[in-house]
Write a protein that holds these residues in place. Structure first.
Motif, PDB file in Angstrom:
ATOM      1  N   GLN A  55     -30.499 -26.926 -85.711  1.00 46.20           N
ATOM      2  CA  GLN A  55     -30.846 -27.405 -84.374  1.00 46.20           C
ATOM      3  C   GLN A  55     -29.859 -26.889 -83.341  1.00 46.20           C
ATOM      4  N   ALA A  56     -28.584 -26.911 -83.678  1.00 50.60           N
ATOM      5  CA  ALA A  56     -27.559 -26.437 -82.745  1.00 50.60           C
ATOM      6  C   ALA A  56     -27.683 -24.946 -82.486  1.00 50.60           C
ATOM      7  N   MET A  57     -28.215 -24.209 -83.444  1.00 49.52           N
ATOM      8  CA  MET A  57     -28.358 -22.762 -83.317  1.00 49.52           C
ATOM      9  C   MET A  57     -29.722 -22.357 -82.777  1.00 49.52           C
ATOM     10  N   GLY A  58     -30.571 -23.341 -82.466  1.00 52.26           N
ATOM     11  CA  GLY A  58     -31.860 -23.044 -81.851  1.00 52.26           C
ATOM     12  C   GLY A  58     -32.910 -22.533 -82.817  1.00 52.26           C
ATOM     13  N   MET A  59     -32.861 -22.973 -84.081  1.00 50.50           N
ATOM     14  CA  MET A  59     -33.870 -22.559 -85.055  1.00 50.50           C
ATOM     15  C   MET A  59     -34.232 -23.752 -85.923  1.00 50.50           C
ATOM     16  N   ASN A  60     -35.267 -23.606 -86.763  1.00 50.68           N
ATOM     17  CA  ASN A  60     -35.625 -24.706 -87.643  1.00 50.68           C
ATOM     18  C   ASN A  60     -34.835 -24.629 -88.946  1.00 50.68           C
ATOM     19  N   GLN A  61     -34.800 -25.749 -89.665  1.00 46.89           N
ATOM     20  CA  GLN A  61     -33.975 -25.847 -90.874  1.00 46.89           C
ATOM     21  C   GLN A  61     -34.451 -24.886 -91.960  1.00 46.89           C
ATOM     22  N   SER A  62     -35.761 -24.683 -92.045  1.00 48.10           N
ATOM     23  CA  SER A  62     -36.303 -23.793 -93.061  1.00 48.10           C
ATOM     24  C   SER A  62     -35.805 -22.365 -92.882  1.00 48.10           C
ATOM     25  N   ALA A  63     -35.825 -21.867 -91.636  1.00 44.59           N
ATOM     26  CA  ALA A  63     -35.354 -20.502 -91.374  1.00 44.59           C
ATOM     27  C   ALA A  63     -33.862 -20.382 -91.672  1.00 44.59           C
ATOM     28  N   PHE A  64     -33.090 -21.402 -91.272  1.00 44.92           N
ATOM     29  CA  PHE A  64     -31.647 -21.380 -91.526  1.00 44.92           C
ATOM     30  C   PHE A  64     -31.362 -21.299 -93.024  1.00 44.92           C
ATOM     31  N   SER A  65     -32.084 -22.096 -93.800  1.00 43.48           N
ATOM     32  CA  SER A  65     -31.899 -22.101 -95.246  1.00 43.48           C
ATOM     33  C   SER A  65     -32.262 -20.748 -95.854  1.00 43.48           C
ATOM     34  N   GLN A  66     -33.335 -20.136 -95.357  1.00 45.19           N
ATOM     35  CA  GLN A  66     -33.756 -18.838 -95.892  1.00 45.19           C
ATOM     36  C   GLN A  66     -32.740 -17.739 -95.579  1.00 45.19           C
ATOM     37  N   TYR A  67     -32.112 -17.803 -94.411  1.00 43.16           N
ATOM     38  CA  TYR A  67     -31.041 -16.847 -94.103  1.00 43.16           C
ATOM     39  C   TYR A  67     -29.885 -17.001 -95.084  1.00 43.16           C
ATOM     40  N   LEU A  68     -29.488 -18.239 -95.340  1.00 44.47           N
ATOM     41  CA  LEU A  68     -28.349 -18.473 -96.226  1.00 44.47           C
ATOM     42  C   LEU A  68     -28.639 -18.044 -97.668  1.00 44.47           C
ATOM     43  N   ARG A  69     -29.892 -18.155 -98.086  1.00 47.24           N
ATOM     44  CA  ARG A  69     -30.255 -17.754 -99.448  1.00 47.24           C
ATOM     45  C   ARG A  69     -30.508 -16.257 -99.561  1.00 47.24           C
ATOM     46  N   GLY A  70     -30.694 -15.592 -98.408  1.00 52.72           N
ATOM     47  CA  GLY A  70     -31.013 -14.177 -98.437  1.00 52.72           C
ATOM     48  C   GLY A  70     -32.503 -13.909 -98.474  1.00 52.72           C
ATOM     49  N   ALA A  71     -33.322 -14.971 -98.382  1.00 47.15           N
ATOM     50  CA  ALA A  71     -34.769 -14.789 -98.370  1.00 47.15           C
ATOM     51  C   ALA A  71     -35.207 -14.055 -97.102  1.00 47.15           C
ATOM     52  N   ILE A  72     -34.500 -14.300 -96.010  1.00 50.44           N
ATOM     53  CA  ILE A  72     -34.660 -13.519 -94.779  1.00 50.44           C
ATOM     54  C   ILE A  72     -33.391 -12.694 -94.626  1.00 50.44           C
ATOM     55  N   PRO A  73     -33.502 -11.376 -94.482  1.00 49.01           N
ATOM     56  CA  PRO A  73     -32.295 -10.543 -94.348  1.00 49.01           C
ATOM     57  C   PRO A  73     -31.470 -10.939 -93.116  1.00 49.01           C
ATOM     58  N   LEU A  74     -30.159 -10.969 -93.282  1.00 51.49           N
ATOM     59  CA  LEU A  74     -29.285 -11.232 -92.139  1.00 51.49           C
ATOM     60  C   LEU A  74     -29.473 -10.147 -91.090  1.00 51.49           C
ATOM     61  N   ASN A  75     -29.408 -10.544 -89.828  1.00 52.94           N
ATOM     62  CA  ASN A  75     -29.515  -9.577 -88.739  1.00 52.94           C
ATOM     63  C   ASN A  75     -28.605 -10.013 -87.600  1.00 52.94           C
ATOM     64  N   THR A  76     -28.502  -9.181 -86.583  1.00 44.45           N
ATOM     65  CA  THR A  76     -27.586  -9.464 -85.471  1.00 44.45           C
ATOM     66  C   THR A  76     -27.968 -10.735 -84.729  1.00 44.45           C
ATOM     67  N   ASP A  77     -29.268 -11.043 -84.647  1.00 44.88           N
ATOM     68  CA  ASP A  77     -29.695 -12.276 -83.978  1.00 44.88           C
ATOM     69  C   ASP A  77     -29.066 -13.493 -84.653  1.00 44.88           C
ATOM     70  N   PHE A  78     -29.255 -13.569 -85.977  1.00 43.48           N
ATOM     71  CA  PHE A  78     -28.730 -14.722 -86.704  1.00 43.48           C
ATOM     72  C   PHE A  78     -27.215 -14.753 -86.679  1.00 43.48           C
ATOM     73  N   LEU A  79     -26.560 -13.614 -86.944  1.00 39.40           N
ATOM     74  CA  LEU A  79     -25.104 -13.589 -87.002  1.00 39.40           C
ATOM     75  C   LEU A  79     -24.470 -13.952 -85.662  1.00 39.40           C
ATOM     76  N   SER A  80     -25.097 -13.563 -84.557  1.00 39.14           N
ATOM     77  CA  SER A  80     -24.562 -13.923 -83.244  1.00 39.14           C
ATOM     78  C   SER A  80     -24.595 -15.432 -83.038  1.00 39.14           C
ATOM     79  N   LYS A  81     -25.698 -16.053 -83.441  1.00 45.46           N
ATOM     80  CA  LYS A  81     -25.793 -17.507 -83.333  1.00 45.46           C
ATOM     81  C   LYS A  81     -24.813 -18.193 -84.294  1.00 45.46           C
ATOM     82  N   PHE A  82     -24.733 -17.662 -85.510  1.00 45.52           N
ATOM     83  CA  PHE A  82     -23.875 -18.272 -86.528  1.00 45.52           C
ATOM     84  C   PHE A  82     -22.403 -18.207 -86.128  1.00 45.52           C
ATOM     85  N   THR A  83     -21.962 -17.059 -85.633  1.00 41.62           N
ATOM     86  CA  THR A  83     -20.554 -16.929 -85.246  1.00 41.62           C
ATOM     87  C   THR A  83     -20.225 -17.804 -84.043  1.00 41.62           C
TER      88      THR A  83
END
Length: 224
Positions: A55-83
């Protein structure tokens, strides 16, 4: 005070996170492992759930979980929000890039005073002011199309003729217009399709400089 002018910036509105396009870069499994370790450490330190982090990063929990598992490849969009969320840097994950950095900017207000339609959007920018935020244009009787975003710099120097937002105490409506110095004091002209309104600035109210305006993406046919 440092004043930034003439900066070239582009904005990407929220999109589905299952694909990567354009200048979005995907990263290796080594980067993923470092992200997973950083998330575990931040989660334990801050007592966070995936839902709250997403929620704090502006996405849903399912997408966040998939990024962490590698189900969705990491990209600059996600890493910018994560950092930005964890207080880390791309270099901490070996993910430095020579491209213009992307970072999420908060959408804190609308012109009408209603709730913004999105919490944040990703902006590719060289601006370093962490206090900067966006104001959403959310009605049609205005010189800008509905859905446009105003980039506000609360620390920017303001001069006669600048575009500004005027935030009045006790009034949810945000005024966007041109500020000028008159015999009566500083005045802001808000331009609407049906004419305009003038506001004499109260020294107790807030006036912030608008650095840029971003227009909403369209779905029309491609010109070139």
């Amino acid at each position: 005070m440092k004043r930034l002018t003439g900066s070239s910036v582009t904005v990407t509105f929220p999109h589905k996170q299952t694909t990567t396009t354009g200048n979005i870069m995907e990263y290796s499994d080594d980067v993923l492992q470092k992200v997973q370790l950083a998330w575990s450490a931040h989660r334990d330190t801050e007592s966070l759930s995936q839902a709250k982090a997403a929620q704090a990063m502006g996405m849903n929990q399912s997408a966040f979980s998939q990024y962490l598992r590698g189900a969705i490849p990491l990209n600059t969009d996600f890493l910018s929000k994560f950092t930005a969320f964890t207080g880390t840097k791309l270099s901490d994950f070996g993910a430095e890039t020579t491209a213009v950095p992307s970072r999420p900017l908060r959408v804190l207000r609308t012109l009408s005073g209603a709730k913004p339609t999105v919490n944040s959007i990703l902006v590719e920018t060289i601006l370093e002011n962490e206090a900067s935020y966006l104001v959403e244009v959310d009605y049609n009787d205005f010189m800008l199309p509905k859905g446009s975003m105003l980039l506000v710099n609360p620390k920017g120097t303001i001069r006669h003729g600048d575009r500004v937002v005027y935030i009045r105490r006790g009034n949810a409506h945000t005024v966007f217009g041109t500020i000028s110095q008159t015999e009566e004091g500083w005045e802001i002209l808000e331009q609407l399709w049906q004419g305009g309104r003038r506001y004499l600035v109260d020294p107790k109210d807030d006036v912030f400089r608008v650095m840029s305006v971003y227009f909403p993406l369209t779905k029309g046919s491609k010109f070139r």
